[in-house]
Design a protein around this motif. Structure first.
Motif, mmCIF file in Angstrom:
data_model
loop_
_atom_site.group_PDB
_atom_site.id
_atom_site.type_symbol
_atom_site.label_atom_id
_atom_site.label_comp_id
_atom_site.label_asym_id
_atom_site.label_seq_id
_atom_site.Cartn_x
_atom_site.Cartn_y
_atom_site.Cartn_z
ATOM 1 N N SER A 98 0.878 -1.353 0.122
ATOM 2 C CA SER A 98 0.043 -0.115 -0.204
ATOM 3 C C SER A 98 0.934 1.198 -0.079
ATOM 4 O O SER A 98 1.485 1.144 0.891
ATOM 5 C CB SER A 98 -0.883 0.192 1.240
ATOM 6 N N ALA A 99 0.650 2.148 -0.824
ATOM 7 C CA ALA A 99 1.415 3.220 -1.067
ATOM 8 C C ALA A 99 0.552 4.589 -0.653
ATOM 9 O O ALA A 99 -0.520 4.722 -0.992
ATOM 10 C CB ALA A 99 1.844 3.507 -2.538
ATOM 11 N N GLY A 100 1.386 5.464 0.510
ATOM 12 C CA GLY A 100 0.811 6.505 0.947
ATOM 13 C C GLY A 100 1.343 7.562 0.225
ATOM 14 O O GLY A 100 1.970 7.700 -0.890
ATOM 15 N N THR B 203 5.434 3.843 2.134
ATOM 16 C CA THR B 203 4.923 2.681 1.545
ATOM 17 C C THR B 203 5.106 1.599 2.513
ATOM 18 O O THR B 203 6.124 1.598 3.029
ATOM 19 C CB THR B 203 5.584 2.348 0.127
ATOM 20 N N CYS B 204 4.164 0.668 2.574
ATOM 21 C CA CYS B 204 4.218 -0.473 3.483
ATOM 22 C C CYS B 204 3.602 -1.656 2.841
ATOM 23 O O CYS B 204 3.085 -1.513 1.850
ATOM 24 C CB CYS B 204 3.356 -0.387 4.965
ATOM 25 N N GLY B 205 4.308 -2.801 3.263
ATOM 26 C CA GLY B 205 3.860 -4.228 2.500
ATOM 27 C C GLY B 205 4.042 -5.324 3.485
ATOM 28 O O GLY B 205 4.642 -5.211 4.633
ATOM 29 N N VAL B 206 3.083 -6.200 3.178
ATOM 30 C CA VAL B 206 2.864 -7.574 4.045
ATOM 31 C C VAL B 206 3.700 -8.495 3.454
ATOM 32 O O VAL B 206 3.633 -8.910 2.372
ATOM 33 C CB VAL B 206 1.524 -7.715 4.118
ATOM 34 N N TRP C 132 8.787 1.827 3.988
ATOM 35 C CA TRP C 132 9.808 2.580 3.457
ATOM 36 C C TRP C 132 9.479 3.876 3.231
ATOM 37 O O TRP C 132 8.131 4.078 2.828
ATOM 38 C CB TRP C 132 10.616 1.829 2.435
ATOM 39 N N GLY C 133 10.465 4.827 3.209
ATOM 40 C CA GLY C 133 10.135 6.422 2.742
ATOM 41 C C GLY C 133 9.850 7.056 4.287
ATOM 42 O O GLY C 133 10.594 6.741 5.213
ATOM 43 N N SER C 134 9.326 8.162 4.169
ATOM 44 C CA SER C 134 9.039 9.063 5.277
ATOM 45 C C SER C 134 8.443 8.456 6.573
ATOM 46 O O SER C 134 7.467 7.643 6.353
ATOM 47 C CB SER C 134 8.470 10.247 4.842
ATOM 48 N N ASN C 135 9.232 8.657 7.733
ATOM 49 C CA ASN C 135 8.571 8.100 8.982
ATOM 50 C C ASN C 135 8.069 9.179 9.896
ATOM 51 O O ASN C 135 8.140 9.150 11.063
ATOM 52 C CB ASN C 135 9.524 7.306 9.534
#
Length: 69
Positions: free
Chosen positions: A25-27, A31-34, A43-46
């Protein structure tokens, strides 16, 4: 199971880590993935911890602009 992303990558949101994913899923800036074992990688901005998943096994993940569920 591999992930390919393209487009704006100002926060690293289009640079996935290696490995196989069941879903992604891309915000806005992250982006996060299972993964296959049910863990979640982001990964990306935190900003505000939105890309720091809790431990545990998940079936799905959904990212928003500034949060992840």
């Amino acid at each position: 199971g591999s992930v390919a992303c393209w487009g704006f990558n100002g926060s690293g949101q289009a640079t996935p880590p290696p490995g196989a994913f069941k879903s992604v899923s891309a915000g806005f800036n992250h982006t996060c993935g299972v993964k296959g074992d049910g863990s979640v990688a982001c990964w990306g901005s935190n900003d505000n911890g939105k890309a720091t998943p809790p431990p545990g096994a998940f079936k799905s993940v959904n990212t928003g602009d500034d949060h992840t569920c």
